[in-house]
Design an enzyme around this catalytic site. Structure first.
Site, PDB file in Angstrom:
ATOM      1  CD  GLN A 109      -2.415  -1.277   2.757  1.00 55.02           C
ATOM      2  OE1 GLN A 109      -3.387  -0.600   3.084  1.00 55.02           O
ATOM      3  NE2 GLN A 109      -1.850  -2.123   3.580  1.00 55.02           N
ATOM      4  CG  ASN A 110       4.152   1.192   2.349  1.00 52.15           C
ATOM      5  OD1 ASN A 110       3.065   1.370   2.892  1.00 52.15           O
ATOM      6  ND2 ASN A 110       5.133   0.527   2.912  1.00 52.15           N
ATOM      7  CG  HIS A 127      -2.989   2.598  -1.717  1.00 51.36           C
ATOM      8  ND1 HIS A 127      -2.956   2.461  -0.350  1.00 51.36           N
ATOM      9  CD2 HIS A 127      -4.110   1.957  -2.141  1.00 51.36           C
ATOM     10  CE1 HIS A 127      -4.015   1.747   0.043  1.00 51.36           C
ATOM     11  NE2 HIS A 127      -4.716   1.429  -1.023  1.00 51.36           N
ATOM     12  CB  ALA A 240       8.413  -5.058   9.780  1.00 49.91           C
TER      13      ALA A 240
HETATM   14  C1  BJW Z   1       4.717  -1.318  12.368  1.00 53.05           C
HETATM   15  C2  BJW Z   1       5.900  -0.728  12.737  1.00 53.05           C
HETATM   16  C3  BJW Z   1       7.037  -1.495  12.547  1.00 53.05           C
HETATM   17  C4  BJW Z   1       4.386   0.717  13.099  1.00 53.05           C
HETATM   18  N1  BJW Z   1       6.940  -2.724  12.043  1.00 53.05           N
HETATM   19  N2  BJW Z   1       4.631  -2.532  11.877  1.00 53.05           N
HETATM   20  C5  BJW Z   1     -15.351  -0.932   2.557  1.00 53.05           C
HETATM   21  C6  BJW Z   1     -15.885  -0.418   3.715  1.00 53.05           C
HETATM   22  C7  BJW Z   1     -15.773   0.949   4.039  1.00 53.05           C
HETATM   23  C8  BJW Z   1     -15.098   1.822   3.199  1.00 53.05           C
HETATM   24  C9  BJW Z   1     -14.551   1.308   2.067  1.00 53.05           C
HETATM   25  C10 BJW Z   1     -14.682  -0.044   1.734  1.00 53.05           C
HETATM   26  N3  BJW Z   1     -14.049  -0.261   0.572  1.00 53.05           N
HETATM   27  C11 BJW Z   1     -13.503   0.916   0.178  1.00 53.05           C
HETATM   28  C12 BJW Z   1     -13.811   1.890   1.056  1.00 53.05           C
HETATM   29  C13 BJW Z   1     -13.411   3.327   1.005  1.00 53.05           C
HETATM   30  C14 BJW Z   1     -11.966   3.561   1.395  1.00 53.05           C
HETATM   31  C15 BJW Z   1     -11.670   2.914   2.737  1.00 53.05           C
HETATM   32  O1  BJW Z   1     -11.106   1.849   2.844  1.00 53.05           O
HETATM   33  N4  BJW Z   1     -12.010   3.601   3.810  1.00 53.05           N
HETATM   34  C16 BJW Z   1     -11.782   3.067   5.153  1.00 53.05           C
HETATM   35  C17 BJW Z   1     -10.643   3.868   5.832  1.00 53.05           C
HETATM   36  C18 BJW Z   1     -13.061   3.148   5.916  1.00 53.05           C
HETATM   37  N5  BJW Z   1     -11.124   3.039   0.333  1.00 53.05           N
HETATM   38  C19 BJW Z   1     -10.844   3.768  -0.735  1.00 53.05           C
HETATM   39  O2  BJW Z   1     -11.289   4.892  -0.882  1.00 53.05           O
HETATM   40  C20 BJW Z   1      -9.975   3.101  -1.783  1.00 53.05           C
HETATM   41  N6  BJW Z   1     -10.623   3.188  -3.028  1.00 53.05           N
HETATM   42  C21 BJW Z   1     -11.636   2.393  -3.349  1.00 53.05           C
HETATM   43  O3  BJW Z   1     -12.023   1.513  -2.605  1.00 53.05           O
HETATM   44  O4  BJW Z   1     -12.198   2.653  -4.583  1.00 53.05           O
HETATM   45  C22 BJW Z   1     -13.488   2.138  -4.848  1.00 53.05           C
HETATM   46  C23 BJW Z   1     -14.462   2.996  -4.067  1.00 53.05           C
HETATM   47  C24 BJW Z   1     -14.477   4.349  -4.283  1.00 53.05           C
HETATM   48  C25 BJW Z   1     -15.365   5.140  -3.552  1.00 53.05           C
HETATM   49  C26 BJW Z   1     -16.182   4.557  -2.579  1.00 53.05           C
HETATM   50  C27 BJW Z   1     -16.117   3.171  -2.362  1.00 53.05           C
HETATM   51  C28 BJW Z   1     -15.244   2.382  -3.124  1.00 53.05           C
HETATM   52  C29 BJW Z   1      -8.687   3.878  -1.951  1.00 53.05           C
HETATM   53  C30 BJW Z   1      -7.866   3.903  -0.729  1.00 53.05           C
HETATM   54  C31 BJW Z   1      -6.631   4.782  -0.963  1.00 53.05           C
HETATM   55  C32 BJW Z   1      -5.850   4.985   0.314  1.00 53.05           C
HETATM   56  N7  BJW Z   1      -4.945   6.040   0.111  1.00 53.05           N
HETATM   57  C33 BJW Z   1      -3.972   6.328   1.155  1.00 53.05           C
HETATM   58  C34 BJW Z   1      -3.251   7.641   0.821  1.00 53.05           C
HETATM   59  C35 BJW Z   1      -2.250   7.433  -0.322  1.00 53.05           C
HETATM   60  C36 BJW Z   1      -1.613   8.718  -0.698  1.00 53.05           C
HETATM   61  C37 BJW Z   1      -0.734   9.257   0.404  1.00 53.05           C
HETATM   62  O5  BJW Z   1       0.268   8.608   0.728  1.00 53.05           O
HETATM   63  O6  BJW Z   1      -1.037  10.333   0.906  1.00 53.05           O
HETATM   64  O7  BJW Z   1      -3.064   5.257   1.303  1.00 53.05           O
HETATM   65  S1  BJW Z   1      -4.710   6.438   2.782  1.00 53.05           S
HETATM   66  C38 BJW Z   1      -3.370   5.737   3.643  1.00 53.05           C
HETATM   67  O8  BJW Z   1      -3.847   4.514   4.288  1.00 53.05           O
HETATM   68  C39 BJW Z   1      -2.360   5.312   2.562  1.00 53.05           C
HETATM   69  C40 BJW Z   1      -2.015   3.924   3.025  1.00 53.05           C
HETATM   70  O9  BJW Z   1      -1.517   3.166   1.946  1.00 53.05           O
HETATM   71  C41 BJW Z   1      -3.301   3.407   3.598  1.00 53.05           C
HETATM   72  C42 BJW Z   1      -3.150   2.265   4.543  1.00 53.05           C
HETATM   73  O10 BJW Z   1      -2.424   2.633   5.674  1.00 53.05           O
HETATM   74  P1  BJW Z   1      -1.425   1.591   6.325  1.00 53.05           P
HETATM   75  O11 BJW Z   1      -0.370   1.235   5.368  1.00 53.05           O
HETATM   76  O12 BJW Z   1      -2.187   0.485   6.912  1.00 53.05           O
HETATM   77  O13 BJW Z   1      -0.710   2.477   7.432  1.00 53.05           O
HETATM   78  P2  BJW Z   1      -1.228   2.908   8.891  1.00 53.05           P
HETATM   79  O14 BJW Z   1      -0.490   4.122   9.276  1.00 53.05           O
HETATM   80  O15 BJW Z   1      -2.696   2.949   8.948  1.00 53.05           O
HETATM   81  O16 BJW Z   1      -0.764   1.702   9.832  1.00 53.05           O
HETATM   82  C43 BJW Z   1       0.595   1.480  10.121  1.00 53.05           C
HETATM   83  C44 BJW Z   1       0.705   0.160  10.860  1.00 53.05           C
HETATM   84  O17 BJW Z   1       2.079  -0.149  11.022  1.00 53.05           O
HETATM   85  C45 BJW Z   1       0.082   0.180  12.269  1.00 53.05           C
HETATM   86  O18 BJW Z   1      -0.721  -0.968  12.430  1.00 53.05           O
HETATM   87  C46 BJW Z   1       1.296   0.125  13.199  1.00 53.05           C
HETATM   88  O19 BJW Z   1       1.039  -0.593  14.415  1.00 53.05           O
HETATM   89  C47 BJW Z   1       2.287  -0.616  12.341  1.00 53.05           C
HETATM   90  N8  BJW Z   1       3.693  -0.360  12.643  1.00 53.05           N
HETATM   91  N9  BJW Z   1       5.615   0.567  13.221  1.00 53.05           N
HETATM   92  C48 BJW Z   1       5.685  -3.209  11.748  1.00 53.05           C
HETATM   93  N10 BJW Z   1       8.256  -0.989  12.884  1.00 53.05           N
END
Ligand code: BJW
Ligand code: ZN
Length: 248
Positions: A109-110, A127, A240
């Site tokens: 996702q990065n 992403h 990790a």
């Molecule tokens: C460690 C550590 C160490 C710390 N070692 N671990 C179903 C239900 C409800 C909503 C939706 C659904 N399906 C889709 C949606 C809508 C939405 C969504 O999911 N919303 C939810 C939040 C509710 N999804 C979308 O909009 C997606 N599009 C889509 O589905 O299109 C079709 C559609 C459109 C419209 C409506 C419905 C459907 C697109 C999602 C795009 C996400 N974009 C981002 C920003 C990218 C640009 C930027 O960089 O600015 O992507 S958001 C952000 O979150 C980024 C990441 O890739 C993404 C995920 O985050 P991630 O990687 O999990 O990071 P963190 O910070 O959340 O977590 C870090 C973790 O690491 C933690 O757990 C720590 O504990 C851990 N950690 N140190 C190992 N050393």
């Protein structure tokens, strides 16, 4: 609900599955880059904020429509930070794994490009990437790797229209085919790692769910529990960069 094995030591079961697996899928999130110095999005006190705007506002389709220059300013700033950062032992371990299995798929996702920086090939970037711009009119893409001091809104080299960062913002569709390829590999893998993701953003978070439903052994690596922890066969609690090199 099945019993989840939660620990920070690698089990014999995982060691033997890792030694025998032919088809492996890894899903990573921001946590895999945390030890390189990249802030995560949620939790940990380092949550990304830009000029008082939470990341889910600045990284949204709405802000892109209303204020493209502000979105570019945020991504230009992030590329500037990323240029100074290096892959960590977690990226390096995953890059080594690609040559150990008959089939290996890395889904991230990065948007930071650090997996490729560690040598991973054919990464499925669900992403997008901060290192590319995309034309708002004709979809032409251009690399931003060599543009050290890019400022303002770049223009398309093909048609002259404004370009945008080639990343998937909230409410936007994923790149065509990317999720489908990842889901197909998840359906046929025997071992699936889910590393450093809070597992709240869909459809990315459904990759381990698909793997589990298809019978794969699913292993989470994260210092914190996530909504996926309960469906995992094994949860390795920790960083990790410390845990993955112990696996292989
Ligand atoms: C460690 C550590 C160490 C710390 N070692 N671990 C179903 C239900 C409800 C909503 C939706 C659904 N399906 C889709 C949606 C809508 C939405 C969504 O999911 N919303 C939810 C939040 C509710 N999804 C979308 O909009 C997606 N599009 C889509 O589905 O299109 C079709 C559609 C459109 C419209 C409506 C419905 C459907 C697109 C999602 C795009 C996400 N974009 C981002 C920003 C990218 C640009 C930027 O960089 O600015 O992507 S958001 C952000 O979150 C980024 C990441 O890739 C993404 C995920 O985050 P991630 O990687 O999990 O990071 P963190 O910070 O959340 O977590 C870090 C973790 O690491 C933690 O757990 C720590 O504990 C851990 N950690 N140190 C190992 N050393
Ligand atoms: Zn164009």
């Amino acid at each position: 609900m099945q019993a989840v094995l939660t620990r920070s030591a690698i089990s014999d079961e995982l060691r033997s599955r890792f030694a025998c697996a032919k088809n492996v899928v890894v899903l990573t999130g921001a946590g895999v880059s945390a030890e390189s110095g990249v802030p995560t999005f949620r939790g940990g006190g380092q949550t990304a904020v830009w000029k008082g705007m939470p990341f889910d506002v600045i990284s949204s389709a709405g802000t892109l429509e209303r204020d493209l220059p502000a979105v570019w300013e945020w991504f230009n700033y992030r590329r500037g930070v990323l240029r100074t950062l290096r892959p960590n032992p977690a990226h390096e371990a995953i890059a080594r794994w690609q040559d150990r299995f008959e089939s290996f798929t890395l889904v991230t996702q990065n948007v930071d490009g650090l997996h490729a920086g560690a040598g991973s090939r054919n990464v499925i970037e669900l992403h997008g990437s901060v290192w590319r711009a995309r034309c708002l009119t004709c979809n032409a893409r251009t690399s931003l790797r060599d543009s050290d001091h890019q400022e303002g809104v770049p223009s398309c080299f093909e048609c002259g229209s404004s370009m945008r960062p080639d990343v998937v913002l909230f409410g936007e569709m994923l790149p065509p085919g990317a999720f489908e390829r990842a889901a197909m590999e998840a359906e046929s893998c025997e071992l699936c790692f889910v590393v450093g993701t809070s597992a709240v953003v869909y459809p990315a978070a459904s990759i381990p769910e698909i793997a589990r439903a298809a019978g794969a052994y699913v292993v989470e690596v994260n210092p914190e529990p996530t909504p996926l922890s309960n469906i995992c066969d094994e949860v390795l609690v920790g960083k990790a960069g410390e845990i993955l090199p112990l696996i292989g």
